[in-house]
Enzyme design. Structure first.
Site, PDB file in Angstrom:
ATOM      1  N   ALA A 192       0.721  -1.181  -0.064  1.00  0.00           N
ATOM      2  CA  ALA A 192       0.086   0.175   0.047  1.00  0.00           C
ATOM      3  C   ALA A 192       1.022   1.362  -0.196  1.00  0.00           C
ATOM      4  CB  ALA A 192      -0.841  -0.295   1.156  1.00  0.00           C
ATOM      5  N   LEU A 236       3.068   2.029   2.376  1.00  0.00           N
ATOM      6  CA  LEU A 236       3.413   2.438   3.544  1.00  0.00           C
ATOM      7  C   LEU A 236       4.461   1.820   4.085  1.00  0.00           C
ATOM      8  CD1 LEU A 236      -0.466   2.499   4.943  1.00  0.00           C
ATOM      9  CD2 LEU A 236       0.780   4.261   3.925  1.00  0.00           C
ATOM     10  N   ASP A 293      12.551   4.617   4.063  1.00  0.00           N
ATOM     11  CA  ASP A 293      11.577   4.138   4.845  1.00  0.00           C
ATOM     12  C   ASP A 293      12.108   3.364   6.142  1.00  0.00           C
ATOM     13  OD1 ASP A 293      10.200   4.473   2.581  1.00  0.00           O
ATOM     14  OD2 ASP A 293      10.206   2.348   1.873  1.00  0.00           O
TER      15      ASP A 293
END
Ligand code: GLA
Length: 386
Positions: free
Chosen positions: A124, A126, A173
């Site tokens: 997604a 994320l 990330d």
């Protein structure tokens, strides 16, 4: 922390392995602005969210075997410490890649048992994979008393992604998952790895994530291809400016002179990155000084660049961004993360969120034949013990 999820991982661990585990949590992320800039030595502006991966860890009976159990896939995987290689099963790679890095760096670890679960939706945008890698690296560091510093945890997790997932990702990330701070975004310089926490003061607005429910596969080579295209642009500029080492050092004039005549596609990729870095610097100042409308406008510009020049959007992401452009309650919106699916990030007036979702849901369903899933993201701390 999501206590229910931490408890469920503990319970699954006890069911599988019979003892009390150590529990670690590592979050997913949003990124306000600064997309595809990290591997170009630029800036990013991410924040850790209240969706996270939880890992339970304990010993293995013979000290050599690695027992893994994924709550998400309800599946077990087993190997030994001297037999670590990527597997076609997919999910174990995010654990094994970290183990491999620790071994390569000479850390002394033994076999272990582990349960992995969480509520970061997969694919997604994320950053569920970085959250797993960071949770695993921190869990192993804690359990085997390796004392690995936060920056090294990031680099270990990033390298695991490169080597066992095949995605040549930047550092955003993993850095954000480990260094996240409640109610702050991180302005990270991906060249020097210097960073600054900036308070996220949204004054009546919230971060609304709209998941297209198109699952991206970054590993599907397009991500790595973008990276190569940027490197090609840098190489062409470097022929004339030997001091240039990344798009961070490149100006639009250099691109016009040395890249545009050679290849229009590479030119557009590089131009997007150079513009995005400029947008991030001023966008971060907008956030600091409360000029939220100006920040929102830049998010729309980022989307247009990602969609038209960088070509990492898809029709569903474009639909959701276009659908909110003229909404008064929406300051800005754009696709987020690697692209080709996943979520849009929207800055939306708090009291208009429900109405917006009620309007967009059916329209999206009719136009794209899929449901949207909406989350209001809260900004939380990075990797921790539970
Ligand atoms: C993925 C990568 C990051 C970053 C983003 C795009 O999330 O893992 O390193 O490149 O895409 O900004």
């Amino acid at each position: 922390m999501n206590k229910a999820l931490a408890d469920s991982v503990r319970q699954k661990y006890v069911e599988q392995f019979g003892e009390e585990p150590l529990i670690v949590r590592s979050p997913g992320r949003v990124n306000i602005i600064g997309e595809h800039t990290d591997y170009n030595e630029g800036f990013v502006l991410p924040a850790a969210i209240d969706k996270a991966i939880y890992v339970g860890i304990g010993k293995s009976e013979d000290g050599k075997t690695i027992h893994l159990f994924s709550g998400e896939f309800n599946e077990a995987y087993q190997t030994t410490l001297d037999n670590i290689h990527p597997t076609e099963r997919g999910w174990p790679n995010y654990v094994l890649g970290v183990v491999d890095q620790l071994k390569k760096r000479g850390y002394s670890i033994k076999g272990f048992s582990m349960v992995v679960d969480g509520d970061v939706p997969i694919g997604a945008g994320l950053s569920s994979s970085a959250a797993v890698e960071c949770a695993v690296a921190f869990a192993l560091s804690q359990f085997f008393n390796l004392n690995i510093g936060k920056r090294d945890l990031d680099f270990i997790a990033q390298k695991a992604e490169h080597e066992f997932a095949g995605v040549l990702c930047g550092i955003m990330d993993q850095f954000d998952s480990v260094f996240g701070k409640k109610d702050h975004v991180i302005k990270l310089d991906c060249r020097s790895i210097e960073y600054e926490y900036v308070p996220l003061k949204l004054e009546g607005y919230k971060i609304l994530l709209l998941n297209t429910n198109v699952k991206h596969s970054l590993a599907s080579s397009e991500y790595n291809k973008r990276r190569q295209e940027c490197e090609q642009g840098v190489a062409w500029v470097k022929e004339h400016h030997p001091d240039v080492n990344s798009l961070r050092d490149v100006t639009k004039q250099m691109l016009d002179e040395h890249v545009k005549p050679k290849d229009d596609l590479v030119y557009r990729r590089c131009k997007y990155v150079v513009e995005e870095n400029e947008r991030l610097i001023t966008g971060c100042d907008d956030l600091k000084t409360g000029r939220l409308e100006a920040l929102g406008q830049k998010m729309f510009q980022t989307h247009d660049g990602l969609s038209k020049d960088y070509s990492v959007s898809c029709k569903e992401l474009d639909y959701l961004v276009d659908a909110v452009r003229s909404e008064e309650a929406v300051l800005g919106a754009r696709m987020m993360g690697g692209g080709f699916g996943g979520c849009t990030i929207n800055l939306v007036k708090e009291n208009a969120i429900d109405e917006l979702i009620q309007k967009l849901g059916p329209a999206y369903k009719q136009a794209m034949g899929k449901e949207i899933t909406a989350y209001v993201a809260q900004i939380e701390d990075g990797t921790s013990l539970c």
